[in-house]
Design a protein around this motif. Sequence first.
Motif, mmCIF file in Angstrom:
data_model
loop_
_atom_site.group_PDB
_atom_site.id
_atom_site.type_symbol
_atom_site.label_atom_id
_atom_site.label_comp_id
_atom_site.label_asym_id
_atom_site.label_seq_id
_atom_site.Cartn_x
_atom_site.Cartn_y
_atom_site.Cartn_z
ATOM 1 N N LEU A 56 0.805 -1.155 0.073
ATOM 2 C CA LEU A 56 0.016 0.028 0.119
ATOM 3 C C LEU A 56 0.680 1.343 0.002
ATOM 4 N N LYS A 57 1.920 1.364 0.771
ATOM 5 C CA LYS A 57 2.614 2.514 0.826
ATOM 6 C C LYS A 57 3.588 2.714 -0.511
ATOM 7 N N GLU A 58 3.919 1.574 -1.136
ATOM 8 C CA GLU A 58 4.798 1.692 -2.187
ATOM 9 C C GLU A 58 3.793 2.472 -3.421
ATOM 10 N N LYS A 59 2.612 2.007 -3.330
ATOM 11 C CA LYS A 59 1.656 2.380 -4.413
ATOM 12 C C LYS A 59 1.344 3.945 -4.093
ATOM 13 N N GLY A 60 1.454 4.310 -2.725
ATOM 14 C CA GLY A 60 0.664 5.500 -2.272
ATOM 15 C C GLY A 60 -0.815 5.349 -1.843
ATOM 16 N N LEU A 61 -0.936 3.891 -1.640
ATOM 17 C CA LEU A 61 -2.480 3.740 -1.515
ATOM 18 C C LEU A 61 -3.032 4.057 0.007
ATOM 19 N N ASP A 62 -2.024 3.810 0.816
ATOM 20 C CA ASP A 62 -2.146 4.278 2.219
ATOM 21 C C ASP A 62 -2.880 5.866 2.344
ATOM 22 N N LYS A 63 -2.344 6.682 1.676
ATOM 23 C CA LYS A 63 -2.843 8.115 1.532
ATOM 24 C C LYS A 63 -4.204 8.237 0.933
ATOM 25 N N VAL A 64 -4.249 7.313 -0.115
ATOM 26 C CA VAL A 64 -5.753 7.414 -1.028
ATOM 27 C C VAL A 64 -6.775 6.884 -0.037
ATOM 28 N N ILE A 65 -6.395 5.551 0.687
ATOM 29 C CA ILE A 65 -7.419 5.071 1.397
ATOM 30 C C ILE A 65 -8.004 5.760 2.608
ATOM 31 N N LYS A 66 -7.084 6.776 3.212
ATOM 32 C CA LYS A 66 -7.296 7.584 4.369
ATOM 33 C C LYS A 66 -8.438 8.712 3.642
ATOM 34 N N SER A 67 -8.088 9.156 2.327
ATOM 35 C CA SER A 67 -8.770 10.288 2.012
ATOM 36 C C SER A 67 -10.125 9.928 1.241
ATOM 37 N N LEU A 68 -10.773 8.659 1.140
ATOM 38 C CA LEU A 68 -11.815 8.399 0.531
ATOM 39 C C LEU A 68 -13.000 8.833 1.481
ATOM 40 N N LYS A 69 -13.945 9.471 0.839
ATOM 41 C CA LYS A 69 -15.214 9.749 1.377
ATOM 42 C C LYS A 69 -16.386 9.104 1.061
ATOM 43 N N GLN A 70 -16.554 7.841 0.226
ATOM 44 C CA GLN A 70 -17.359 6.850 -0.105
ATOM 45 C C GLN A 70 -17.350 5.948 0.954
ATOM 46 N N PRO A 71 -18.463 5.072 1.233
ATOM 47 C CA PRO A 71 -18.359 3.973 1.999
ATOM 48 C C PRO A 71 -17.158 2.994 1.660
ATOM 49 N N VAL A 72 -16.292 2.709 2.446
ATOM 50 C CA VAL A 72 -15.322 1.729 2.399
ATOM 51 C C VAL A 72 -15.577 0.618 3.497
ATOM 52 N N LEU A 73 -15.346 -0.745 2.768
ATOM 53 C CA LEU A 73 -15.399 -1.896 3.910
ATOM 54 C C LEU A 73 -14.227 -2.682 3.731
ATOM 55 N N GLY A 74 -13.549 -2.877 5.022
ATOM 56 C CA GLY A 74 -12.270 -3.620 5.168
ATOM 57 C C GLY A 74 -12.941 -5.066 5.534
ATOM 58 N N ILE A 75 -12.414 -6.075 4.950
ATOM 59 C CA ILE A 75 -12.725 -7.561 5.168
ATOM 60 C C ILE A 75 -11.453 -8.399 5.855
ATOM 61 N N CYS A 76 -11.476 -8.752 7.096
ATOM 62 C CA CYS A 76 -10.365 -9.750 7.705
ATOM 63 C C CYS A 76 -8.957 -8.947 7.733
ATOM 64 N N LEU A 77 -8.215 -9.220 6.993
ATOM 65 C CA LEU A 77 -7.087 -8.436 6.946
ATOM 66 C C LEU A 77 -7.341 -7.114 6.503
ATOM 67 N N GLY A 78 -7.938 -6.650 5.767
ATOM 68 C CA GLY A 78 -8.533 -5.444 5.301
ATOM 69 C C GLY A 78 -8.917 -4.652 6.768
ATOM 70 N N MET A 79 -9.846 -5.256 7.438
ATOM 71 C CA MET A 79 -10.218 -4.647 8.702
ATOM 72 C C MET A 79 -9.016 -4.341 9.458
ATOM 73 N N GLN A 80 -7.963 -5.237 9.793
ATOM 74 C CA GLN A 80 -6.834 -4.989 10.434
ATOM 75 C C GLN A 80 -6.054 -3.997 9.954
ATOM 76 N N LEU A 81 -5.957 -3.823 8.752
ATOM 77 C CA LEU A 81 -5.108 -2.755 8.138
ATOM 78 C C LEU A 81 -5.520 -1.445 8.465
ATOM 79 N N LEU A 82 -6.970 -1.245 8.834
ATOM 80 C CA LEU A 82 -7.671 -0.102 9.124
ATOM 81 C C LEU A 82 -7.307 0.422 10.487
ATOM 82 N N CYS A 83 -6.916 -0.620 11.432
ATOM 83 C CA CYS A 83 -6.573 -0.016 12.747
ATOM 84 C C CYS A 83 -5.555 0.436 12.810
ATOM 85 N N GLU A 84 -4.936 0.981 14.160
ATOM 86 C CA GLU A 84 -3.769 1.708 14.527
ATOM 87 C C GLU A 84 -2.344 0.983 14.105
ATOM 88 N N SER A 85 -2.396 -0.370 14.776
ATOM 89 C CA SER A 85 -1.176 -1.207 14.421
ATOM 90 C C SER A 85 -1.559 -2.465 14.846
#
Length: 192
Positions: A56-85
């Motif tokens: 995510l960081k290599e592609k700059g997607l970490d910043k993109v995800i944080k900026s999204l305004k539409q509904p976002v759903l994280g599943i399993c690891l996707g949920m864990q990546l949305l947490c602090e650490s």
Amino acid sequence: MIAILKYNAGNALSVENAVKRLGYETVITDDPEVLKSAEKVILPGVGEAASAMNYLKEKGLDKVIKSLKQPVLGICLGMQLLCESSEEGETETLGIFKTKVKKFPPEDLVPHTGWNNFTSVKGKLFEDVDIEENCYFVHSYYAEISDETVAVTDYILPFSAALQKDNFYATQFHPEKSAPTGIQILKKFLNL
């Protein structure tokens, strides 16, 4: 269009198939412009936190995800990546949800694999979901319970089965593999 984030997570195709069965067009992508313009974004997840965050960081997607305004759903690891650490690889994750991801103790009881019900549920995605209904889990790490927890499951200890904050939603279980209950939850997200 429902954008399913491509970041080398293992269940992108099963999520795509479930969303298509519900009648939605999908695209699996890591293109920032496609993600920004999508109606909804899903972060699928089967994999390892440190390598996923590196991608995510290599592609700059970490910043993109944080900026999204539409509904976002994280599943399993996707949920864990949305947490602090995450304790998995001692990884700093996206920090949307103010909770940490820890490894279940003791090691001989992980991963948590199979069907489990809830001890509590609340929020938009869980309207009409009975706590006795089961969803499918497969994970060795869990998000601690926080103010943003909207569903709790107990395996060894109580943990966040789902989180919600603003336009960000997340499930530790796999709704795409959780029979009618999971599909109902996925459909509620897609209908937001």
